[in-house]
Design an enzyme around this catalytic site. Structure first.
Site, short mmCIF file in Angstrom:
data_model
loop_
_atom_site.label_atom_id
_atom_site.label_comp_id
_atom_site.label_asym_id
_atom_site.label_seq_id
_atom_site.Cartn_x
_atom_site.Cartn_y
_atom_site.Cartn_z
N LYS A 1 -28.02 14.14 62.45
CA LYS A 1 -28.71 13.40 61.40
C LYS A 1 -27.72 12.53 60.62
CE LYS A 1 -28.29 17.38 58.28
NZ LYS A 1 -28.99 18.57 57.74
N ARG B 1 -37.34 25.02 50.11
CA ARG B 1 -37.27 23.57 50.36
C ARG B 1 -38.45 23.17 51.22
NH1 ARG B 1 -31.86 20.90 53.04
NH2 ARG B 1 -32.65 21.92 54.91
N HIS C 1 -33.74 28.24 57.67
CA HIS C 1 -32.47 27.63 57.29
C HIS C 1 -31.84 28.46 56.18
CE1 HIS C 1 -29.55 24.42 57.14
NE2 HIS C 1 -29.87 24.04 55.91
N ARG D 1 -27.74 25.53 65.37
CA ARG D 1 -27.87 24.13 64.91
C ARG D 1 -26.66 23.70 64.09
NH1 ARG D 1 -32.64 26.21 62.52
NH2 ARG D 1 -31.66 25.77 60.53
N TYR E 1 -9.80 -2.86 37.33
CA TYR E 1 -10.75 -2.95 36.22
C TYR E 1 -10.40 -1.97 35.11
CZ TYR E 1 -13.80 -5.60 39.36
OH TYR E 1 -14.33 -6.54 40.20
N CYS F 1 -12.35 -0.22 43.37
CA CYS F 1 -13.32 -1.31 43.22
C CYS F 1 -14.38 -1.21 44.32
CB CYS F 1 -12.63 -2.67 43.33
SG CYS F 1 -11.18 -2.87 42.28
N MET F 2 -15.35 -2.10 44.29
CA MET F 2 -16.38 -2.08 45.32
C MET F 2 -15.78 -2.33 46.71
SD MET F 2 -19.85 -4.38 45.73
CE MET F 2 -20.49 -4.02 44.10
N ASP F 3 -14.84 -3.28 46.78
CA ASP F 3 -14.34 -3.71 48.09
C ASP F 3 -12.84 -3.51 48.29
OD1 ASP F 3 -17.00 -4.88 48.50
OD2 ASP F 3 -16.30 -6.35 47.03
C1 LIG Z 1 -28.23 19.70 58.19
C2 LIG Z 1 -28.89 20.88 58.78
C3 LIG Z 1 -28.19 21.73 59.65
C4 LIG Z 1 -26.71 21.60 59.92
O1 LIG Z 1 -25.98 22.11 58.81
P1 LIG Z 1 -24.37 22.22 58.84
O2 LIG Z 1 -24.04 22.96 57.61
O3 LIG Z 1 -23.84 20.82 58.84
O4 LIG Z 1 -24.02 22.93 60.10
C5 LIG Z 1 -28.91 22.74 60.27
N1 LIG Z 1 -30.22 22.92 60.02
C6 LIG Z 1 -30.92 22.16 59.15
C7 LIG Z 1 -32.36 22.43 58.90
C8 LIG Z 1 -30.27 21.12 58.50
O5 LIG Z 1 -30.96 20.36 57.64
#
Ligand SMILES: *Cc1c(COP(=O)(O)O)cnc(C)c1O
Length: 385
Positions: free
Chosen positions: A41, A139, A168, A224, A268, A315-317
């Site tokens: 992601k 969540r 999770h 995951r 700045y 700065c920004m850039d």
């Molecule tokens: C982002 C996420 C993960 C991965 O988490 P890490 O801490 O980066 O391993 C796994 N499951 C869900 C639902 C997530 O949102």
């Protein structure tokens, strides 16, 4: 002064070998029984979604997890054909695209699957879904007590098939595992109830990086990991569990260098004032590139193997650094913002944030380039679409 390179030299250098090795290491830890479902992601935690997905596919990854339907569509556009789990769920305006792109949304109510099923039936398809259970994040997800009824209703719905069940962890990186054990126990109980009712989906999964590395009971049918894939340990405790290598170096080059007399201010607000005769170098990287403004007068970078301090406000850039003590410093010198001798964990701590945030905030205008010499290696793993 002549610009030293042909292109803006601020790049995120990606080590494809490290990504592939981290995947293999996590697969070893998952022990063969549990599949590794890489989390890619947020542009693969800033490393570049399609670049990373191709490398991991080449290393053996069959499915991927993303946060949004658009990220899933980007994987399809890159020619990846395996399962794509959408962890953030999907929205009504996306339903037709979810069916067309054969994405696998997570669901936690009956309304979304019903709407998806209607569209799937119209398209002559079946949409795979994973049911999310809330065991402690508060969540997304159905309460464990309500999950059996939801799975029963889904089993009777034509047009969707329940492929997975997930939860999770809220605190898997903590040294105190009490919360994780409680979540795990509730989840295991639910899985047992579903087994007895012949409603257990084939793919049960729970473990993020921290749980993958330190909670063997949490591995189920798949893990995951996100952060660990990119070579970052979620906690000091996990260092013993796995050998991982960071996959990103954020680097730039000095584009200007000037001598300042004592008393002259930098950037700045003039928050840095030279206390001695100083050499100040300018870097073409700023907060718009993801280099946090919180590192103003606090950050450190590495030039010619030597640490140098950020001078004045980011700065920004652009960002200025004090290179007075860097012998032989010159325009064109490479500057490491993080990676290699400067772990992103350390930079994140200085910026009072976590590595996740620094990685995903690397700006869209920063090219992701493979580390030198790797182009050829990964060309072969590119899929034909
Ligand atoms: C982002 C996420 C993960 C991965 O988490 P890490 O801490 O980066 O391993 C796994 N499951 C869900 C639902 C997530 O949102």
């Amino acid at each position: 002064m002549e610009h030293p390179s042909q292109a803006r030299p601020t790049v995120a250098e990606i080590d494809g070998r490290a990504l592939a090795d981290n995947f293999t290491e996590l697969a070893r830890i998952a022990g063969g029984r549990a599949a590794v479902l890489p989390v890619v992601k947020s542009d693969a935690y800033g490393h570049g979604l399609t670049l990373v997905a191709r490398i991991l596919h080449g290393a053996g990854a069959e499915r991927f997890a993303v946060a949004t339907a658009a990220e899933g569509e980007a994987l399809r556009a890159a020619g990846l054909n395996g399962g794509v789990l959408v962890l953030g769920g999907v929205y009504p305006a996306e339903y037709d695209r979810v069916v067309a792109a054969r994405l696998t949304p997570i669901v936690w109510d009956i309304e979304t699957p019903r709407a998806l099923a209607a569209r799937a039936r119209a398209a002559g398809r079946v949409v795979p879904v994973h049911v999310k259970v809330d065991t402690g994040m508060s969540r997304l997800g159905v309460a464990p007590a309500d999950a059996p009824a939801l799975l029963r209703a889904l089993a009777e719905l034509d047009g969707v098939t329940v492929e997975g069940l997930l939860t999770h962890f809220a605190d898997a990186e903590s040294v105190d595992h009490a919360g994780t054990v409680r979540q795990l126990t509730d989840f295991e109980r639910l899985v047992a109830v579903l087994e007895d009712a012949r409603l257990r989906p084939p793919l049960v999964h729970a473990a993020n990086s921290a749980a993958t590395l330190t909670a063997p009971r949490a591995r189920f049918d798949a893990v995951r990991p996100g952060l660990a894939l990119y070579g970052i340990h979620p906690s000091p405790a996990s260092r013993e569990a796995a050998c991982l290598r960071p996959a990103m170096r954020l680097v730039t080059r000095i584009v200007a260098c000037r001598a300042l007399a004592p008393g002259v201010a930098v950037s700045y607000g003039g928050t840095f004032v030279a206390r001695r005769a100083s050499t100040i170098a300018t870097l073409p990287v700023g907060y718009a590139d993801g280099y946090p403004r919180a590192l103003s007068n606090r950050g450190e970078v590495v030039v010619r193997g030597v640490r140098a301090q950020v001078a004045g406000r980011v700065c920004m850039d652009q960002t200025m650094i004090d290179v007075t003590d860097v012998a032989g410093v010159a325009v064109g010198d490479e500057v490491v913002l993080w990676g290699g001798p400067l772990p992103v964990e350390e930079v994140a701590a200085r910026a009072e944030t976590i590595p996740y945030e620094l990685l995903v905030r690397v700006g869209a205008r920063v090219p992701r380039v493979l580390a030198s010499g790797e182009e050829e290696t990964w060309h072969g793993s590119r899929e034909r679409s």
